[in-house]
Scaffold this motif. Structure first.
Motif, PDB file in Angstrom:
ATOM      1  N   GLN A 175      47.110 -66.891 -66.310  1.00 59.41           N
ATOM      2  CA  GLN A 175      47.287 -66.408 -64.935  1.00 59.41           C
ATOM      3  C   GLN A 175      48.133 -67.342 -64.064  1.00 59.41           C
ATOM      4  O   GLN A 175      48.410 -67.038 -62.897  1.00 59.41           O
ATOM      5  CB  GLN A 175      45.918 -66.199 -64.280  1.00 59.41           C
ATOM      6  CG  GLN A 175      45.060 -65.156 -64.984  1.00 59.41           C
ATOM      7  CD  GLN A 175      45.728 -63.799 -65.075  1.00 59.41           C
ATOM      8  OE1 GLN A 175      45.932 -63.140 -64.063  1.00 59.41           O
ATOM      9  NE2 GLN A 175      46.090 -63.386 -66.285  1.00 59.41           N
ATOM     10  N   LYS A 176      48.565 -68.465 -64.639  1.00 57.61           N
ATOM     11  CA  LYS A 176      49.357 -69.435 -63.862  1.00 57.61           C
ATOM     12  C   LYS A 176      50.849 -69.125 -63.983  1.00 57.61           C
ATOM     13  O   LYS A 176      51.627 -69.879 -64.560  1.00 57.61           O
ATOM     14  CB  LYS A 176      49.040 -70.858 -64.340  1.00 57.61           C
ATOM     15  CG  LYS A 176      47.594 -71.249 -64.088  1.00 57.61           C
ATOM     16  CD  LYS A 176      47.215 -72.544 -64.791  1.00 57.61           C
ATOM     17  CE  LYS A 176      45.729 -72.850 -64.607  1.00 57.61           C
ATOM     18  NZ  LYS A 176      45.287 -74.014 -65.403  1.00 57.61           N
ATOM     19  N   HIS A 177      51.234 -67.980 -63.441  1.00 54.38           N
ATOM     20  CA  HIS A 177      52.629 -67.543 -63.530  1.00 54.38           C
ATOM     21  C   HIS A 177      53.507 -68.420 -62.646  1.00 54.38           C
ATOM     22  O   HIS A 177      53.134 -68.734 -61.520  1.00 54.38           O
ATOM     23  CB  HIS A 177      52.758 -66.075 -63.101  1.00 54.38           C
ATOM     24  CG  HIS A 177      54.054 -65.456 -63.487  1.00 54.38           C
ATOM     25  ND1 HIS A 177      55.209 -65.676 -62.777  1.00 54.38           N
ATOM     26  CD2 HIS A 177      54.391 -64.646 -64.516  1.00 54.38           C
ATOM     27  CE1 HIS A 177      56.201 -65.014 -63.357  1.00 54.38           C
ATOM     28  NE2 HIS A 177      55.729 -64.377 -64.414  1.00 54.38           N
ATOM     29  N   PRO A 178      54.675 -68.826 -63.146  1.00 58.15           N
ATOM     30  CA  PRO A 178      55.510 -69.757 -62.379  1.00 58.15           C
ATOM     31  C   PRO A 178      56.190 -69.162 -61.148  1.00 58.15           C
ATOM     32  O   PRO A 178      56.534 -69.892 -60.219  1.00 58.15           O
ATOM     33  CB  PRO A 178      56.561 -70.212 -63.402  1.00 58.15           C
ATOM     34  CG  PRO A 178      56.636 -69.093 -64.396  1.00 58.15           C
ATOM     35  CD  PRO A 178      55.238 -68.543 -64.477  1.00 58.15           C
ATOM     36  N   ASN A 179      56.410 -67.841 -61.106  1.00 60.20           N
ATOM     37  CA  ASN A 179      57.233 -67.261 -60.038  1.00 60.20           C
ATOM     38  C   ASN A 179      56.589 -66.131 -59.256  1.00 60.20           C
ATOM     39  O   ASN A 179      56.912 -65.927 -58.093  1.00 60.20           O
ATOM     40  CB  ASN A 179      58.554 -66.718 -60.625  1.00 60.20           C
ATOM     41  CG  ASN A 179      59.382 -67.791 -61.316  1.00 60.20           C
ATOM     42  OD1 ASN A 179      59.111 -68.979 -61.167  1.00 60.20           O
ATOM     43  ND2 ASN A 179      60.371 -67.378 -62.067  1.00 60.20           N
ATOM     44  N   TRP A 180      55.704 -65.363 -59.894  1.00 60.75           N
ATOM     45  CA  TRP A 180      55.190 -64.144 -59.278  1.00 60.75           C
ATOM     46  C   TRP A 180      53.675 -64.221 -59.118  1.00 60.75           C
ATOM     47  O   TRP A 180      53.005 -64.911 -59.867  1.00 60.75           O
ATOM     48  CB  TRP A 180      55.505 -62.916 -60.144  1.00 60.75           C
ATOM     49  CG  TRP A 180      56.957 -62.628 -60.354  1.00 60.75           C
ATOM     50  CD1 TRP A 180      57.763 -63.144 -61.328  1.00 60.75           C
ATOM     51  CD2 TRP A 180      57.777 -61.740 -59.598  1.00 60.75           C
ATOM     52  NE1 TRP A 180      59.032 -62.624 -61.219  1.00 60.75           N
ATOM     53  CE2 TRP A 180      59.081 -61.761 -60.168  1.00 60.75           C
ATOM     54  CE3 TRP A 180      57.550 -60.914 -58.493  1.00 60.75           C
ATOM     55  CZ2 TRP A 180      60.135 -61.003 -59.677  1.00 60.75           C
ATOM     56  CZ3 TRP A 180      58.606 -60.153 -58.003  1.00 60.75           C
ATOM     57  CH2 TRP A 180      59.872 -60.196 -58.585  1.00 60.75           C
ATOM     58  N   SER A 181      53.153 -63.451 -58.149  1.00 62.61           N
ATOM     59  CA  SER A 181      51.714 -63.262 -58.022  1.00 62.61           C
ATOM     60  C   SER A 181      51.426 -61.807 -58.360  1.00 62.61           C
ATOM     61  O   SER A 181      51.787 -60.896 -57.615  1.00 62.61           O
ATOM     62  CB  SER A 181      51.257 -63.571 -56.589  1.00 62.61           C
ATOM     63  OG  SER A 181      49.888 -63.277 -56.431  1.00 62.61           O
ATOM     64  N   MET A 182      50.789 -61.587 -59.525  1.00 63.57           N
ATOM     65  CA  MET A 182      50.588 -60.219 -60.015  1.00 63.57           C
ATOM     66  C   MET A 182      49.151 -60.051 -60.482  1.00 63.57           C
ATOM     67  O   MET A 182      48.360 -60.977 -60.460  1.00 63.57           O
ATOM     68  CB  MET A 182      51.559 -59.942 -61.181  1.00 63.57           C
ATOM     69  CG  MET A 182      53.020 -60.200 -60.861  1.00 63.57           C
ATOM     70  SD  MET A 182      54.120 -59.840 -62.246  1.00 63.57           S
ATOM     71  CE  MET A 182      53.683 -61.159 -63.410  1.00 63.57           C
ATOM     72  N   GLY A 183      48.816 -58.842 -60.941  1.00 65.63           N
ATOM     73  CA  GLY A 183      47.482 -58.569 -61.447  1.00 65.63           C
ATOM     74  C   GLY A 183      47.242 -59.237 -62.797  1.00 65.63           C
ATOM     75  O   GLY A 183      48.170 -59.733 -63.447  1.00 65.63           O
ATOM     76  N   GLN A 184      45.975 -59.216 -63.231  1.00 64.78           N
ATOM     77  CA  GLN A 184      45.574 -59.927 -64.448  1.00 64.78           C
ATOM     78  C   GLN A 184      46.312 -59.431 -65.684  1.00 64.78           C
ATOM     79  O   GLN A 184      46.867 -60.225 -66.448  1.00 64.78           O
ATOM     80  CB  GLN A 184      44.066 -59.780 -64.644  1.00 64.78           C
ATOM     81  CG  GLN A 184      43.521 -60.566 -65.832  1.00 64.78           C
ATOM     82  CD  GLN A 184      42.035 -60.333 -66.037  1.00 64.78           C
ATOM     83  OE1 GLN A 184      41.598 -59.241 -66.408  1.00 64.78           O
ATOM     84  NE2 GLN A 184      41.237 -61.360 -65.773  1.00 64.78           N
ATOM     85  N   LYS A 185      46.329 -58.113 -65.907  1.00 65.68           N
ATOM     86  CA  LYS A 185      46.922 -57.588 -67.142  1.00 65.68           C
ATOM     87  C   LYS A 185      48.414 -57.875 -67.218  1.00 65.68           C
ATOM     88  O   LYS A 185      48.920 -58.337 -68.248  1.00 65.68           O
ATOM     89  CB  LYS A 185      46.688 -56.084 -67.264  1.00 65.68           C
ATOM     90  CG  LYS A 185      47.342 -55.505 -68.529  1.00 65.68           C
ATOM     91  CD  LYS A 185      47.263 -53.996 -68.593  1.00 65.68           C
ATOM     92  CE  LYS A 185      47.940 -53.463 -69.850  1.00 65.68           C
ATOM     93  NZ  LYS A 185      49.408 -53.629 -69.832  1.00 65.68           N
ATOM     94  N   ILE A 186      49.137 -57.595 -66.157  1.00 62.47           N
ATOM     95  CA  ILE A 186      50.586 -57.765 -66.212  1.00 62.47           C
ATOM     96  C   ILE A 186      50.962 -59.243 -66.345  1.00 62.47           C
ATOM     97  O   ILE A 186      51.987 -59.590 -66.936  1.00 62.47           O
ATOM     98  CB  ILE A 186      51.284 -57.116 -64.991  1.00 62.47           C
ATOM     99  CG1 ILE A 186      52.793 -56.988 -65.262  1.00 62.47           C
ATOM    100  CG2 ILE A 186      51.009 -57.872 -63.717  1.00 62.47           C
ATOM    101  CD1 ILE A 186      53.530 -56.166 -64.245  1.00 62.47           C
ATOM    102  N   THR A 187      50.118 -60.150 -65.835  1.00 61.52           N
ATOM    103  CA  THR A 187      50.396 -61.577 -65.985  1.00 61.52           C
ATOM    104  C   THR A 187      50.168 -62.025 -67.423  1.00 61.52           C
ATOM    105  O   THR A 187      50.904 -62.873 -67.942  1.00 61.52           O
ATOM    106  CB  THR A 187      49.535 -62.400 -64.998  1.00 61.52           C
ATOM    107  OG1 THR A 187      49.660 -61.839 -63.682  1.00 61.52           O
ATOM    108  CG2 THR A 187      50.001 -63.839 -64.938  1.00 61.52           C
TER     109      THR A 187
END
Length: 357
Positions: A175-187
């Protein structure tokens, strides 16, 4: 408009754009975040609200509240709105997509799984994708011969990890995406690169047969590129915000400012990387899948099962791609109708859950 998935990141951004341009919201469909849904109801005053779980109906501050898939479909059918925004997550977004198109609605589509699983049976002429990459391709298209269409990936949460450590990656790590804040599944899908595989399939159904590829651009400022046959390449630059594609989905003739421009002097430099099959094993089947896009229903079903099992700590992170590839290599009967898409989805899920691929 009818908004499906109002409390997710795309739904929230859609309502921001709707508020800015005074677009009325007739129906709100949401999942479990009832607190946020009640705030949205106060602001946008929809005529009808639908939630996922019947137990939540009493918590919703509205006089017309319903629950479940059948009521989502009924709300679409009964609505007077010309536009449906489908921001639902997963395969459950497919029936609302089919119903919207059957009702003659314009469809702003953020639900990737609709085209991934059922693209062969969907008329894309009434669809405007809400996705930075497909929006970028659409924005760049000219009446010139095309050599290749390219979309970009961020690389997800593990793009800089030691490959040997990936097998021990946890749900929290994904869940520690570098650029986006998205939902659990898509991350999670971003971390496995399944998300980009899905987007390539969507591009194939939206823009037709052709040469499609993806590369990593680490700052998520370039979303799409087109190589033209004359040797020219154009790129679509924009800040990482879903509000730009959403605005055009709501109004194709959008002529107002949505985002600030990218200042290239401030950016200074960009970094591009190849998508490595060792880090992203799912990329092993990319070429074959693009030649056989009807098999998208198989990888989608296997992916949803694998993610559920990963969340439940039944399998490791790298087993997600392994599960999908094993399902993809099975000799399933490919669907010849929408009904067969749903039947194959169920068959793949049963096999993926049983561990008997």
């Amino acid at each position: 408009m009818v908004l499906l998935g109002s409390t997710g990141s795309i739904g929230v951004n859609t309502l921001e754009v709707a508020k800015k341009f005074d677009i009325k919201v007739e129906v709100l469909v949401a999942g479990k975040n009832i607190t946020l849904l009640n705030e949205q109801i106060k602001t946008h005053m929809p005529k009808v609200v639908v939630v996922a779980d019947e137990a939540d109906i009493s918590k919703v501050q509205h006089s017309k509240v319903y629950a479940g898939e059948q009521n989502i479909l009924k709300a679409i059918e009964d609505s007077s709105s010309d536009l449906v925004v489908n921001a639902l997550v997963g395969f459950l977004g497919l029936r609302p997509t089919l119903t919207s198109l059957a009702c003659g609605k314009r469809l702003a589509l953020a639900n990737k799984e609709s085209l991934v699983a059922c693209g062969n049976f969907i008329d894309t002429s009434k669809i405007q994708p809400i996705d930075s990459e497909h929006f970028g391709l659409w924005y760049l298209l000219q009446e010139r011969p095309i050599s290749k269409m390219i979309i970009t990936a961020s690389g997800g949460a593990f793009r800089d990890w030691d490959i040997n450590k990936l097998k021990n990656a946890t749900l929290a790590d994904t869940q520690k995406h570098p650029n986006w804040s998205m939902g659990q599944k898509i991350t999670i899908d971003s971390a496995t690169m399944v998300n980009k595989m899905f987007e390539l399939l969507e591009a194939r159904w939206l823009f037709g047969e052709g040469d499609y590829d993806a590369i990593i651009e680490t700052k998520s400022l370039i979303h799409a590129l087109i190589d033209f046959k004359d040797g020219s390449t154009t790129a679509h630059f924009a800040h990482a915000s879903m509000q730009l594609p959403i605005a055009y989905a709501l109004d194709e003739k959008m002529d107002e400012n949505i985002l600030g421009h990218v200042d290239l002097l401030e950016v200074g430099s960009l970094e591009f990387r190849k998508i490595d099959k060792n880090r992203y094993p799912i990329w092993q089947i990319k070429e074959d899948l693009l030649k056989n896009p009807i098999k998208g229903v198989v990888i989608n079903a296997a992916n949803e099962v694998a993610i559920e099992r990963f969340i439940n700590k039944e399998i490791g992170f790298m087993d997600i791609s392994k599960t999908i590839i094993e399902a993809y290599e099975q000799d399933f009967h490919m669907p010849k109708s929408v009904d067969e898409v749903f039947a194959l989805d169920e068959e793949v899920r049963k096999k993926a859950f049983s561990d008997k691929m």
